[in-house]
Design a protein around this motif. Structure first.
Motif, PDB file in Angstrom:
ATOM      1  N   PHE A  99      27.347  13.014 -62.754  1.00 19.89           N
ATOM      2  CA  PHE A  99      26.929  13.068 -64.114  1.00 19.89           C
ATOM      3  C   PHE A  99      26.493  14.528 -64.522  1.00 19.89           C
ATOM      4  O   PHE A  99      25.736  15.247 -63.541  1.00 19.89           O
ATOM      5  CB  PHE A  99      25.933  12.132 -64.365  1.00 19.89           C
ATOM      6  N   ASN A 100      26.947  14.964 -65.592  1.00 19.35           N
ATOM      7  CA  ASN A 100      26.528  16.298 -66.241  1.00 19.35           C
ATOM      8  C   ASN A 100      26.172  16.265 -67.629  1.00 19.35           C
ATOM      9  O   ASN A 100      27.351  15.858 -68.343  1.00 19.35           O
ATOM     10  CB  ASN A 100      27.549  17.394 -65.621  1.00 19.35           C
ATOM     11  N   PRO A 101      24.904  15.977 -68.264  1.00 22.42           N
ATOM     12  CA  PRO A 101      24.799  15.822 -69.505  1.00 22.42           C
ATOM     13  C   PRO A 101      25.452  16.851 -70.431  1.00 22.42           C
ATOM     14  O   PRO A 101      25.888  16.722 -71.607  1.00 22.42           O
ATOM     15  CB  PRO A 101      23.366  16.087 -69.718  1.00 22.42           C
ATOM     16  N   LEU A 102      25.833  18.041 -69.794  1.00 21.79           N
ATOM     17  CA  LEU A 102      26.563  19.196 -70.473  1.00 21.79           C
ATOM     18  C   LEU A 102      27.974  19.125 -70.398  1.00 21.79           C
ATOM     19  O   LEU A 102      29.053  20.082 -70.867  1.00 21.79           O
ATOM     20  CB  LEU A 102      26.142  20.452 -70.105  1.00 21.79           C
ATOM     21  N   ALA A 103      28.774  17.943 -69.780  1.00 26.70           N
ATOM     22  CA  ALA A 103      30.026  17.895 -69.382  1.00 26.70           C
ATOM     23  C   ALA A 103      30.492  16.538 -69.878  1.00 26.70           C
ATOM     24  O   ALA A 103      31.528  16.195 -69.020  1.00 26.70           O
ATOM     25  CB  ALA A 103      30.506  18.548 -68.126  1.00 26.70           C
ATOM     26  N   ILE A 104      29.962  15.679 -70.731  1.00 34.26           N
ATOM     27  CA  ILE A 104      30.320  14.468 -70.571  1.00 34.26           C
ATOM     28  C   ILE A 104      31.636  14.009 -71.214  1.00 34.26           C
ATOM     29  O   ILE A 104      32.490  13.358 -70.342  1.00 34.26           O
ATOM     30  CB  ILE A 104      29.315  13.763 -71.767  1.00 34.26           C
ATOM     31  N   ASP A 105      32.182  14.833 -71.992  1.00 32.74           N
ATOM     32  CA  ASP A 105      33.785  14.747 -72.625  1.00 32.74           C
ATOM     33  C   ASP A 105      34.673  14.802 -71.339  1.00 32.74           C
ATOM     34  O   ASP A 105      35.746  14.513 -71.297  1.00 32.74           O
ATOM     35  CB  ASP A 105      33.936  15.426 -73.916  1.00 32.74           C
ATOM     36  N   HIS A 124      23.832  14.467 -59.423  1.00 33.81           N
ATOM     37  CA  HIS A 124      23.389  15.061 -58.167  1.00 33.81           C
ATOM     38  C   HIS A 124      22.654  16.258 -58.702  1.00 33.81           C
ATOM     39  O   HIS A 124      21.863  16.806 -58.077  1.00 33.81           O
ATOM     40  CB  HIS A 124      24.520  15.509 -57.337  1.00 33.81           C
ATOM     41  N   TYR A 125      23.286  17.148 -59.647  1.00 34.00           N
ATOM     42  CA  TYR A 125      22.850  18.183 -59.927  1.00 34.00           C
ATOM     43  C   TYR A 125      22.045  18.485 -61.503  1.00 34.00           C
ATOM     44  O   TYR A 125      22.352  17.946 -62.319  1.00 34.00           O
ATOM     45  CB  TYR A 125      24.119  19.278 -60.049  1.00 34.00           C
ATOM     46  N   TYR A 126      20.847  19.062 -61.160  1.00 34.96           N
ATOM     47  CA  TYR A 126      19.696  19.379 -62.225  1.00 34.96           C
ATOM     48  C   TYR A 126      20.226  20.757 -62.751  1.00 34.96           C
ATOM     49  O   TYR A 126      20.168  21.742 -61.821  1.00 34.96           O
ATOM     50  CB  TYR A 126      18.300  19.333 -61.659  1.00 34.96           C
ATOM     51  N   SER A 160      16.900   9.450 -67.000  1.00 32.37           N
ATOM     52  CA  SER A 160      17.533   9.465 -68.380  1.00 32.37           C
ATOM     53  C   SER A 160      18.879   9.791 -68.155  1.00 32.37           C
ATOM     54  O   SER A 160      19.807   9.306 -69.199  1.00 32.37           O
ATOM     55  CB  SER A 160      16.815  10.551 -69.126  1.00 32.37           C
ATOM     56  N   GLY A 161      19.108  10.672 -67.578  1.00 28.58           N
ATOM     57  CA  GLY A 161      20.654  11.263 -67.184  1.00 28.58           C
ATOM     58  C   GLY A 161      21.411  10.141 -66.831  1.00 28.58           C
ATOM     59  O   GLY A 161      22.678   9.858 -67.387  1.00 28.58           O
ATOM     60  N   LEU A 162      21.169   9.113 -66.100  1.00 25.46           N
ATOM     61  CA  LEU A 162      21.631   8.072 -65.530  1.00 25.46           C
ATOM     62  C   LEU A 162      22.060   6.997 -66.678  1.00 25.46           C
ATOM     63  O   LEU A 162      23.119   6.539 -66.980  1.00 25.46           O
ATOM     64  CB  LEU A 162      21.070   7.124 -64.258  1.00 25.46           C
ATOM     65  N   ILE A 163      21.121   6.960 -67.525  1.00 29.78           N
ATOM     66  CA  ILE A 163      21.047   6.048 -68.675  1.00 29.78           C
ATOM     67  C   ILE A 163      22.160   6.633 -69.754  1.00 29.78           C
ATOM     68  O   ILE A 163      22.974   5.709 -70.187  1.00 29.78           O
ATOM     69  CB  ILE A 163      19.711   6.032 -69.540  1.00 29.78           C
TER      70      ILE A 163
END
Ligand SMILES: [Zn+2]
Ligand SMILES: [Zn+2]
Length: 268
Positions: A99-105, A124-126, A160-163
């Protein structure tokens, strides 16, 4: 009254299936895909799911994921192995989406672009604002920098990122749910983290996602990822469980699966 079948307590999980296998393609594992298939046959497994690393827009010193060219090879070789071993073992080609909150699309585009047999979600990556730090790494440099940011904060953002990932990405399984900062000494989850974990499990139930029991935790902390407390909640919610060795070497295929029946019996 019919007597219960002797195996009934074990039917909660299929121990002939290893759902989490890497290969040398990710840059930090060793062994060809075929060596893992042969290792699985040697262990008497009936199904294996390769679950190679896919990450997008990560700024990190090493590449721990596959390139597009790697994935092209992965499918070509994977399809050859599926066919070659079809009468002995079911080989599936999955993915571990980081997961990467800045690369969802972009991640969702990759999910739909490839013909995955099975899609796993991890985180994995913060992101510090400048670079990424690996939350599951045992490297002291990662751990020290994450601790400087704050364990409470990093873990809250992790859960929260996993959610967010579960909500926005179409995945079949959540991998190593509580493995973030696993190498931080004396790690404990706060009440906030436990609430976030409860929300994760409820969301997974709604989306019909499976939960991985990642057995790579046994040699590190004598418990899988996630640990018993979380697994007990998952069992109570009737969430489907799948065992995964997270093998990064052929001899790790199916590791510690023999400990799962007793562990699962403890959870009821
Ligand atoms: Zn890996
Ligand atoms: Zn992982």
């Amino acid at each position: 009254m019919a007597l219960p079948l002797p195996d009934q307590q074990k039917t909660i999980i299929d121990l002939s299936l290893d759902s989490h296998i890497h290969t040398r393609l990710c840059n930090h594992a060793t062994g060809e895909m075929e060596e893992y298939v042969q290792a699985a046959l040697g262990k008497g497994l009936k199904t294996i799911i390769f679950r190679e690393h896919l990450e997008e827009d990560i700024v990190y010193s090493d590449r721990t994921w596959l390139t597009e060219a790697d994935f092209a090879y992965y499918f070509e070789e994977g399809w050859r192995l599926k066919e070659k071993y079809a009468d002995r073992i079911n080989v599936q080609l999955g993915v571990e989406i980081g997961f990467n909150p800045l690369a969802i699309d972009l991640l969702q585009e990759k999910i739909t672009r490839y013909p995955w047999d099975h899609i796993g979600l991890s985180y994995h990556y913060y992101f510090t604002g400048k670079v990424h730090l690996n939350m599951v790494s045992r490297r002291q440099s990662n751990i020290a920098k994450l601790a400087e940011i704050g364990v409470e904060k990093v873990l809250s953002e992790y859960f929260s990122g996993l959610i967010q990932g579960i909500t926005h990405l179409d995945c079949h399984i959540l991998c190593h749910l509580d493995a973030a900062l696993r190498h931080y000494p004396g790690l404990r989850f706060s009440a906030t983290h436990l609430e976030l974990i409860d929300r994760i499990l409820e969301l997974m139930k709604q989306k019909n996602m499976s939960l991985e029991i990642n057995t790579s935790g046994f040699p590190i902390r004598n418990e899988p990822y996630p640990g018993k407390g979380i697994l007990r909640k998952a069992v109570a919610l009737n969430i489907h469980l799948m065992a995964g060795s997270d093998a990064h070497h052929p001899n790790q295929v199916g590791r510690y699966f023999n400990r799962l029946p007793d562990l699962l019996a403890e959870l009821r």
